[in-house]
Motif scaffolding. Structure first.
Motif, PDB file in Angstrom:
ATOM      1  N   MET A   1      -7.519  -3.490   9.786  1.00  9.92           N
ATOM      2  CA  MET A   1      -7.922  -2.427  10.578  1.00  9.92           C
ATOM      3  C   MET A   1      -8.556  -1.274   9.590  1.00  9.92           C
ATOM      4  SD  MET A   1      -4.103  -2.141  12.053  1.00  9.92           S
ATOM      5  CE  MET A   1      -4.466  -1.417  13.556  1.00  9.92           C
ATOM      6  N   VAL A   2      -9.565  -0.574  10.379  1.00 14.17           N
ATOM      7  CA  VAL A   2     -10.244   0.423   9.690  1.00 14.17           C
ATOM      8  C   VAL A   2      -9.816   1.737  10.250  1.00 14.17           C
ATOM      9  CG1 VAL A   2     -12.531   1.179   9.156  1.00 14.17           C
ATOM     10  CG2 VAL A   2     -12.132  -1.344   9.322  1.00 14.17           C
ATOM     11  N   TYR A   3      -9.670   2.681   9.459  1.00 13.21           N
ATOM     12  CA  TYR A   3      -9.231   4.118   9.908  1.00 13.21           C
ATOM     13  C   TYR A   3     -10.347   5.004   9.194  1.00 13.21           C
ATOM     14  CZ  TYR A   3      -4.824   1.809  11.008  1.00 13.21           C
ATOM     15  OH  TYR A   3      -3.774   1.075  11.146  1.00 13.21           O
ATOM     16  N   ARG A   4     -10.628   6.368   9.833  1.00 14.29           N
ATOM     17  CA  ARG A   4     -11.231   7.139   9.065  1.00 14.29           C
ATOM     18  C   ARG A   4     -10.240   8.235   8.405  1.00 14.29           C
ATOM     19  NH1 ARG A   4     -15.148  11.893  11.980  1.00 14.29           N
ATOM     20  NH2 ARG A   4     -15.985  12.800  10.147  1.00 14.29           N
ATOM     21  N   ALA A   5     -10.394   8.591   7.241  1.00 12.21           N
ATOM     22  CA  ALA A   5      -9.443   9.135   6.524  1.00 12.21           C
ATOM     23  C   ALA A   5     -10.141  10.407   5.495  1.00 12.21           C
ATOM     24  CB  ALA A   5      -8.982   8.225   5.500  1.00 12.21           C
ATOM     25  N   GLU A   6      -9.550  11.160   4.564  1.00 11.13           N
ATOM     26  CA  GLU A   6     -10.116  11.912   3.829  1.00 11.13           C
ATOM     27  C   GLU A   6      -9.495  11.800   2.560  1.00 11.13           C
ATOM     28  OE1 GLU A   6     -10.454  16.985   3.316  1.00 11.13           O
ATOM     29  OE2 GLU A   6     -10.295  16.062   5.532  1.00 11.13           O
ATOM     30  N   TYR A   7     -10.413  11.693   1.507  1.00 13.87           N
ATOM     31  CA  TYR A   7     -10.388  11.364   0.215  1.00 13.87           C
ATOM     32  C   TYR A   7     -11.149  12.445  -0.866  1.00 13.87           C
ATOM     33  CZ  TYR A   7     -10.191   9.179  -4.296  1.00 13.87           C
ATOM     34  OH  TYR A   7      -9.956   8.928  -6.027  1.00 13.87           O
ATOM     35  N   CYS A   8     -10.458  13.326  -1.479  1.00 12.18           N
ATOM     36  CA  CYS A   8     -10.962  14.310  -2.236  1.00 12.18           C
ATOM     37  C   CYS A   8     -12.030  15.069  -1.693  1.00 12.18           C
ATOM     38  CB  CYS A   8     -11.781  13.511  -3.494  1.00 12.18           C
ATOM     39  SG  CYS A   8     -10.788  12.700  -4.764  1.00 12.18           S
ATOM     40  N   GLY A   9     -11.449  15.618  -0.483  1.00 12.30           N
ATOM     41  CA  GLY A   9     -12.481  16.460   0.356  1.00 12.30           C
ATOM     42  C   GLY A   9     -13.689  15.718   1.021  1.00 12.30           C
ATOM     43  N   THR A  10     -13.732  14.333   0.984  1.00 14.20           N
ATOM     44  CA  THR A  10     -14.887  13.419   1.483  1.00 14.20           C
ATOM     45  C   THR A  10     -14.241  12.529   2.620  1.00 14.20           C
ATOM     46  OG1 THR A  10     -16.173  13.482  -0.343  1.00 14.20           O
ATOM     47  CG2 THR A  10     -16.664  11.975   1.140  1.00 14.20           C
ATOM     48  N   HIS A  11     -15.099  12.482   3.648  1.00 12.73           N
ATOM     49  CA  HIS A  11     -14.567  11.707   4.782  1.00 12.73           C
ATOM     50  C   HIS A  11     -15.182  10.087   4.261  1.00 12.73           C
ATOM     51  CE1 HIS A  11     -13.443  14.585   7.809  1.00 12.73           C
ATOM     52  NE2 HIS A  11     -14.694  15.064   7.650  1.00 12.73           N
ATOM     53  N   VAL A  12     -13.910   9.297   4.411  1.00 10.45           N
ATOM     54  CA  VAL A  12     -13.811   7.854   3.994  1.00 10.45           C
ATOM     55  C   VAL A  12     -13.566   6.875   4.892  1.00 10.45           C
ATOM     56  CG1 VAL A  12     -13.908   8.557   1.575  1.00 10.45           C
ATOM     57  CG2 VAL A  12     -12.003   7.744   3.032  1.00 10.45           C
ATOM     58  N   ALA A  13     -14.119   5.684   5.097  1.00 15.75           N
ATOM     59  CA  ALA A  13     -13.461   4.757   5.699  1.00 15.75           C
ATOM     60  C   ALA A  13     -12.226   4.000   4.977  1.00 15.75           C
ATOM     61  CB  ALA A  13     -14.551   3.794   6.101  1.00 15.75           C
ATOM     62  N   LEU A  14     -11.197   3.774   5.751  1.00 16.10           N
ATOM     63  CA  LEU A  14     -10.051   3.114   4.914  1.00 16.10           C
ATOM     64  C   LEU A  14      -9.852   1.843   5.792  1.00 16.10           C
ATOM     65  CD1 LEU A  14      -7.959   3.793   2.749  1.00 16.10           C
ATOM     66  CD2 LEU A  14      -6.519   4.578   4.453  1.00 16.10           C
ATOM     67  N   LYS A  15      -9.977   0.504   4.952  1.00 17.91           N
ATOM     68  CA  LYS A  15      -9.756  -0.753   5.471  1.00 17.91           C
ATOM     69  C   LYS A  15      -8.634  -1.273   4.975  1.00 17.91           C
ATOM     70  CE  LYS A  15     -11.819  -5.085   6.161  1.00 17.91           C
ATOM     71  NZ  LYS A  15     -13.079  -6.038   5.910  1.00 17.91           N
ATOM     72  N   ARG A  16      -7.606  -1.326   5.971  1.00 25.32           N
ATOM     73  CA  ARG A  16      -6.236  -1.954   5.358  1.00 25.32           C
ATOM     74  C   ARG A  16      -6.073  -3.294   5.938  1.00 25.32           C
ATOM     75  NH1 ARG A  16      -1.662   1.466   7.649  1.00 25.32           N
ATOM     76  NH2 ARG A  16      -0.672  -0.085   6.469  1.00 25.32           N
ATOM     77  N   MET A  17      -5.316  -4.198   5.204  1.00 22.48           N
ATOM     78  CA  MET A  17      -4.837  -5.297   5.558  1.00 22.48           C
ATOM     79  C   MET A  17      -3.661  -5.154   6.521  1.00 22.48           C
ATOM     80  SD  MET A  17      -4.835  -8.134   2.541  1.00 22.48           S
ATOM     81  CE  MET A  17      -4.029  -9.309   3.761  1.00 22.48           C
ATOM     82  N   ARG A  18      -3.671  -5.951   7.779  1.00 25.77           N
ATOM     83  CA  ARG A  18      -2.209  -5.832   8.614  1.00 25.77           C
ATOM     84  C   ARG A  18      -1.030  -6.188   7.929  1.00 25.77           C
ATOM     85  NH1 ARG A  18      -3.439  -6.606  14.406  1.00 25.77           N
ATOM     86  NH2 ARG A  18      -5.358  -5.726  14.674  1.00 25.77           N
ATOM     87  N   GLU A  19      -0.190  -5.283   8.211  1.00 27.94           N
ATOM     88  CA  GLU A  19       1.206  -5.640   7.691  1.00 27.94           C
ATOM     89  C   GLU A  19       1.672  -7.085   7.764  1.00 27.94           C
ATOM     90  OE1 GLU A  19       3.220  -3.542   5.703  1.00 27.94           O
ATOM     91  OE2 GLU A  19       1.397  -2.169   5.833  1.00 27.94           O
ATOM     92  N   GLU A  20       1.461  -7.896   8.600  1.00 22.93           N
ATOM     93  CA  GLU A  20       1.800  -9.123   9.146  1.00 22.93           C
ATOM     94  C   GLU A  20       1.099 -10.155   8.246  1.00 22.93           C
ATOM     95  OE1 GLU A  20      -0.741  -7.799  12.523  1.00 22.93           O
ATOM     96  OE2 GLU A  20       0.974  -7.133  11.546  1.00 22.93           O
ATOM     97  N   THR A  21       0.198  -9.680   7.832  1.00 19.74           N
ATOM     98  CA  THR A  21      -1.027 -10.675   6.946  1.00 19.74           C
ATOM     99  C   THR A  21      -0.609 -10.614   5.577  1.00 19.74           C
ATOM    100  OG1 THR A  21      -2.765  -9.118   6.773  1.00 19.74           O
ATOM    101  CG2 THR A  21      -2.679 -10.751   8.724  1.00 19.74           C
ATOM    102  N   LEU A  22       0.215  -9.654   4.859  1.00 16.20           N
ATOM    103  CA  LEU A  22       0.296  -9.385   3.728  1.00 16.20           C
ATOM    104  C   LEU A  22       0.879 -10.696   2.857  1.00 16.20           C
ATOM    105  CD1 LEU A  22       1.529  -5.852   3.476  1.00 16.20           C
ATOM    106  CD2 LEU A  22      -0.643  -6.708   2.541  1.00 16.20           C
ATOM    107  N   ASN A  23       1.804 -11.613   3.662  1.00 13.79           N
ATOM    108  CA  ASN A  23       2.533 -12.717   3.175  1.00 13.79           C
ATOM    109  C   ASN A  23       1.785 -14.095   3.448  1.00 13.79           C
ATOM    110  OD1 ASN A  23       4.785 -11.346   2.490  1.00 13.79           O
ATOM    111  ND2 ASN A  23       5.638 -11.560   4.422  1.00 13.79           N
ATOM    112  N   ASN A  24       0.335 -13.987   3.791  1.00 13.05           N
ATOM    113  CA  ASN A  24      -0.406 -14.931   4.259  1.00 13.05           C
ATOM    114  C   ASN A  24      -1.341 -15.048   2.678  1.00 13.05           C
ATOM    115  OD1 ASN A  24      -2.870 -16.588   4.827  1.00 13.05           O
ATOM    116  ND2 ASN A  24      -2.306 -16.436   6.872  1.00 13.05           N
ATOM    117  N   THR A  25      -1.195 -15.935   1.866  1.00 14.42           N
ATOM    118  CA  THR A  25      -2.010 -16.161   0.620  1.00 14.42           C
ATOM    119  C   THR A  25      -3.540 -16.357   0.866  1.00 14.42           C
ATOM    120  OG1 THR A  25       0.102 -17.003  -0.159  1.00 14.42           O
ATOM    121  CG2 THR A  25      -2.017 -17.504  -1.543  1.00 14.42           C
TER     122      THR A  25
END
Length: 66
Positions: A1-25
């Motif tokens: 999943m990709v989200y728009r976020a803010e980091y140190c005053g700059t707009h960034v894209a945050l690409k996260r792994m889905r929670e259900e895939t964290l146990n998938n090696t």
């Protein structure tokens, strides 16, 4: 999943792994390989990796330029 976020005053894209895939090696390995690859890429037509984010619960995310 990709989200728009803010980091140190700059707009960034945050690409996260889905929670259900964290146990998938295989998926976790692919995500780690993506981090390694993006950390080596430096080109004006490729999005820059600004950093990574993780927590004790296992949530992994790429912080990318927006």
């Amino acid at each position: 999943m990709v989200y728009r976020a803010e980091y140190c005053g700059t707009h960034v894209a945050l690409k996260r792994m889905r929670e259900e895939t964290l146990n998938n090696t295989a998926r976790t390995d692919n995500f780690q390989n993506e981090v390694i690859l993006m950390s080596r890429l430096h080109h004006p037509h490729v999005i820059t990796l600004l950093g990574i984010s993780w927590n004790v619960g296992g949530s992994l995310a790429l912080v990318l330029e927006f």
